[in-house]
Design an enzyme around this catalytic site. Structure first.
Site, PDB file in Angstrom:
ATOM      1  N   ASP A 197      49.105  82.241  53.855  1.00 26.67           N
ATOM      2  CA  ASP A 197      49.815  82.632  52.479  1.00 26.67           C
ATOM      3  C   ASP A 197      49.285  81.444  51.561  1.00 26.67           C
ATOM      4  OD1 ASP A 197      50.703  84.533  53.818  1.00 26.67           O
ATOM      5  OD2 ASP A 197      52.564  84.591  52.719  1.00 26.67           O
ATOM      6  N   HIS A 238      51.531  79.477  56.392  1.00 31.13           N
ATOM      7  CA  HIS A 238      50.765  79.182  55.261  1.00 31.13           C
ATOM      8  C   HIS A 238      49.502  78.352  55.264  1.00 31.13           C
ATOM      9  CE1 HIS A 238      54.881  80.307  53.999  1.00 31.13           C
ATOM     10  NE2 HIS A 238      54.647  80.789  52.917  1.00 31.13           N
TER      11      HIS A 238
HETATM   12 ZN   LIG Z   1      53.624  82.442  49.213  1.00 33.37          ZN
END
Ligand SMILES: [Zn+2]
Ligand SMILES: *[C@@H]1O[C@H](CO)[C@@H](O)[C@H](O)[C@H]1NC(C)=O
Ligand SMILES: *[C@@H]1O[C@H](CO)[C@@H](O)[C@H](O)[C@H]1NC(C)=O
Ligand SMILES: *[C@@H]1O[C@H](CO)[C@@H](O)[C@H](O)[C@H]1NC(C)=O
Ligand SMILES: *[C@@H]1O[C@H](CO)[C@@H](O)[C@H](O)[C@H]1NC(C)=O
Length: 464
Positions: free
Chosen positions: A166, A321
């Site tokens: 992400d 992430h």
């Molecule tokens: Zn995010």
């Protein structure tokens, strides 16, 4: 019984502290859209193509802003970078606004709650009946509105690891993406629209490398806090930025922090975007506060669960992430072991869903199906990323399940009342209204049994 509860959640340090901003954001946030004020390209490097950009290995040079003409051509018709999107910026076209107006009357009547940083203090919600399938409160992923699709939470094949990253694209990530190339590993990248306009060549590299691209909103807010107009704009402009910079129309998104309810799902589906959550969380962004060893334990826990047979029937989708050096280092540390243990494959979500043509531009971008992936194929045919600044308004196809067909022919027509969704749970709208009224009038509140346990989950697990 109408059970009410107060929710107060910590806001996210990195979001609130502006860790996401950088010089280009500041330029755009000033809403000048004056491309002439942008710094000149760094002379020593080719900052005009993704092939040139990926050659830069010095992180400082990577993160020196460059001017990219196709973005300069469109930036004035977008909301301000890293600000909550809406439809009021001067350059936003009548067509883009008309898309929203065509949709608005059909959106479920669920009130926005809290603020964009995730402060839900004073918000009242009936967690027992969970009328809105609000993930943040109950982890609900099966909508109460019958016509909405369930969120995607896992990979179906045994011992698969749905690999998701992400918050990209970002500068300074070339070494990590070089590493992924070196092991021929692909992921699903959830791109933030503001980042796509800030770092367009880095965005293109992700697609060119064979990763799957989905949206992660325009400016990374808690989506349930937004008005209909803002929520629409957050999704619409992230999708449009990806189209105008990469050339693809994405059909999937992940809510920042997982914060989604049926109103937001409805808007996303009307924009032809499936909601993707996860069923295992590394909490990797939190290495900054918890230290790397704590996050290694989280990775190890997923590996241990696999060893114990937890994924023998179906696999995981894991929340990780790109964000920063720490999250990328952890990913790089663990991928070899993950690939060894997850023998069903470490793969993008589209591949685990056996969806070979995830974009509207179907046949131009073909990913392997699950069997092909398992046999070693990592890409079938992916057109080169191509900035398409003249693509204008997105025409959303009839597969959108919002009950409104949004197309060039129908945008100016108000939707019929029959397009309005029927709730699975009769009266959920009115109980929501009652809860809101009770909150406003300061009515006394009964606390949900087990709330403290739930609260504990929320307080420790929410920032995503
Ligand atoms: Zn995010
Ligand atoms: C959209 O609909 C909501 C009610 O659901 C309403 O409050 C709002 O004013 C509408 N916005 C516009 C721009 O029409
Ligand atoms: C591993 O499994 C345990 C028991 O089901 C669960 O509580 C834990 O959350 C899992 N770990 C991760 C990181 O998903
Ligand atoms: C971009 O990456 C840098 C370094 O990895 C990090 O400090 C920054 O927070 C990232 N920015 C965004 C918007 O994620
Ligand atoms: C995936 O799709 C292909 C067709 O593209 C089909 O032959 C295959 O059975 C599907 N596999 C799974 C696991 O659903």
């Amino acid at each position: 019984m109408l059970a009410l509860a107060l929710l107060a959640l910590p806001s996210l340090a990195w979001a609130a502290s502006g860790a996401h901003s950088h010089p280009h954001s500041a330029v755009n946030a000033a809403a000048t859209a004056a491309t002439s004020k942008q710094p000149a390209p760094t002379a020593a490097y080719d900052r005009t193509t993704w092939q040139g950009e990926e050659q830069i290995k010095d992180p400082n040079a990577e993160c020196t802003y460059y001017s990219y003409p196709p973005v300069n051509a469109i930036i004035g018709s977008y909301p301000a970078i890293w600000k909550t999107a809406d439809l009021s910026a001067a350059g936003i076209s009548a067509d883009d606004k008309a898309l929203f107006r065509a949709l608005n009357a059909t959106i479920p009547q669920i009130q926005p709650r809290g603020d964009r940083a995730g402060n839900f203090q004073g918000v009242v919600y009936d967690g027992n009946s969970d009328p809105d399938c609000w993930w943040t409160y109950t982890r609900c992923t099966t909508p109460k509105i019958a016509s909405l699709q369930d969120d995607v939470t896992k990979c179906d094949q045994p011992n698969t690891w749905g690999f998701t990253l992400d918050d990209g694209p970002n500068c300074s990530h070339n070494a990590y993406f070089d590493y992924l190339n070196s092991i021929n590993q692909k992921a699903t990248l959830f791109y933030i629209g503001s980042n796509v306009l800030d770092w367009p060549l880095e965005a293109q590299r992700g697609l060119a490398d064979g990763h799957e691209i989905c949206s992660h909103t325009w400016s990374h807010p808690y989506m349930t806090s937004l008005t209909n107009e803002q929520a629409f704009a957050e999704l619409y402009f992230s999708k449009k930025a990806i189209k105008q910079v990469l050339g693809i129309t994405v059909r999937c998104w992940r809510p920042p922090y997982g914060d989604v309810d049926d109103r937001i799902r409805f808007i996303a589906e009307a924009l032809d975007m499936r909601t993707i959550i996860w069923n295992a969380d590394t909490d990797d962004y939190n290495w900054v506060t918890q230290g790397l060893p704590a996050i290694r334990k989280n990775y190890q826990s997923i590996l241990n669960n696999q060893s114990a047979g937890a994924y023998d029937d179906s696999g995981v989708i894991v929340l990780t992430h790109e964000i920063d050096a720490g999250t990328m280092q952890l990913s790089q540390e663990f991928l070899p072991q993950i690939m060894k243990q997850f023998t069903g494959g470490v793969l993008p979500v589209a591949v685990c869903m056996n969806n070979t043509e995830p974009y509207v531009e179907q046949s131009s971008y073909v990913y392997p199906n699950y069997a092909q992936w398992a046999a070693g194929t990592r890409s079938v045919s992916l057109a080169a990323p191509t900035a398409a600044p003249n693509s204008g308004r997105l025409i959303l196809d009839a597969q959108a399940s919002g009950g409104v067909t949004i197309s060039g022919a129908t945008v100016s027509t108000a939707p019929s009342a029959s397009a309005v969704k029927q709730m699975k749970t009769t009266g959920s709208t009115s109980s929501q209204a009652a809860a809101t009224t009770a909150a406003k009038s300061g009515a006394s509140q009964a606390v949900v049994p087990g709330l403290l346990a739930l609260f504990g989950v929320l307080a420790t697990g929410l920032a995503l």
